[in-house]
Design an enzyme around this catalytic site. Structure first.
Site, PDB file in Angstrom:
ATOM      1  N   ARG A   1      48.925  33.550  23.179  1.00 43.87           N
ATOM      2  CA  ARG A   1      47.993  34.829  23.314  1.00 43.87           C
ATOM      3  C   ARG A   1      49.090  35.914  22.783  1.00 43.87           C
ATOM      4  O   ARG A   1      50.288  36.087  23.199  1.00 43.87           O
ATOM      5  CB  ARG A   1      47.750  35.119  24.737  1.00 43.87           C
ATOM      6  CG  ARG A   1      46.808  35.929  24.858  1.00 43.87           C
ATOM      7  CD  ARG A   1      46.312  36.328  26.237  1.00 43.87           C
ATOM      8  NE  ARG A   1      47.398  36.584  27.341  1.00 43.87           N
ATOM      9  CZ  ARG A   1      46.887  37.387  28.336  1.00 43.87           C
ATOM     10  NH1 ARG A   1      45.729  37.573  28.545  1.00 43.87           N
ATOM     11  NH2 ARG A   1      47.845  37.747  29.263  1.00 43.87           N
TER      12      ARG A   1
ATOM     13  N   ASP B   1      53.009  34.349  34.715  1.00 42.71           N
ATOM     14  CA  ASP B   1      52.683  33.713  33.309  1.00 42.71           C
ATOM     15  C   ASP B   1      52.837  32.288  33.724  1.00 42.71           C
ATOM     16  O   ASP B   1      53.872  31.737  34.076  1.00 42.71           O
ATOM     17  CB  ASP B   1      53.739  34.105  32.628  1.00 42.71           C
ATOM     18  CG  ASP B   1      53.639  33.272  31.046  1.00 42.71           C
ATOM     19  OD1 ASP B   1      53.486  32.123  31.261  1.00 42.71           O
ATOM     20  OD2 ASP B   1      53.474  34.253  30.077  1.00 42.71           O
TER      21      ASP B   1
END
Ligand code: PRP
Ligand code: URA
Length: 207
Positions: free
Chosen positions: A102, A198
């Site tokens: 991403r 994350d």
């Protein structure tokens, strides 16, 4: 198809350990692996079966057999953390890989790798990623898998934002969505709130 939010006590307990910022790599991995086994049970609940005739040591009977092969498709990197747990529960599963990163600024997914087993078209395909945030990575991965002929697709994620669920339900309404826990929202950086940070970095010890 359907969206299932699991809200399972064992998953919630283990997920809370993963969410805690004090939890290190070893414990993070271990809990994700254990959750994957629990999710595998739930994700496979509706797989179609066919009758087969067998002989037990006592008599003949009509038993059950999965209709289709199973292909797991982790979205790299973080999806790899779910593979071993699923393989423990489904040792015959084949594994395809799709690499998605991403872009931190645009939040758009960029595909960098794809390799799938040849039985993808006739298989029950289970796409794996712990995080469903904007939904961009999952959406692009599912589109790629469909282009290669896959028809029976489920997407399994551990933590989802409402925004991501909405995107999959709209863009891939034929895909079953199985979610460990539904979180509140995305923040302005596209991270799930409260989330777990994350997932790839925490799983692999990168930062
Ligand atoms: C994370 C995560 C998902 C994606 C979710 O991967 O594992 O693939 O972000 O975000 P989205 O729903 O907004 O697309 P990331 O791109 O950080 O790559 P990584 O797994 O290699 O860390
Ligand atoms: N990817 C992650 O790993 N975590 C988030 O919260 C959002 C995307």
């Amino acid at each position: 198809m359907e969206t299932i939010i699991l809200n399972h006590p064992l998953i919630d307990h283990k997920l809370t350990i993963m969410r805690n910022k004090e939890t290190g790599t070893k414990e993070f991995r271990q809990n994700l692996d254990e959750i994957a086994m629990l999710m595998a049970y739930e994700v496979t609940k509706s797989l179609p079966l066919q009758n087969i005739e067998i002989e037990t040591p006592i008599c003949s009977m009509t038993g059950k057999k999965l209709v289709r092969p199973i292909v797991l498709v982790p979205i790299l990197r973080a999806g790899l953390g779910l593979v071993d747990g699923f393989k423990t529960m489904i040792p015959t599963a084949k594994v395809g890989h799709i690499g998605m990163s991403r872009n931190e600024e645009t939040l758009q997914p960029e595909e960098y790798y794809a390799k799938f087993p040849s039985c993808l078209k006739e298989a029950d395909v289970i796409v794996l990623d712990p995080m469903l945030a904007t939904g961009g990575s999952a959406c692009a991965a599912i589109t790629n898998i469909k282009k290669r002929g896959a028809k029976n697709i489920k997407f399994a994620c551990l933590v989802a934002a409402p925004e991501g669920i909405q995107v999959i339900e709209t863009e891939h309404s034929d895909v079953d969505l199985i979610v460990g826990a539904l979180d509140e929202k995305l923040n302005d950086k596209g991270y799930i709130v409260p989330g777990l940070g994350d997932a790839g970095d925490r799983l692999f010890g990168t930062d």
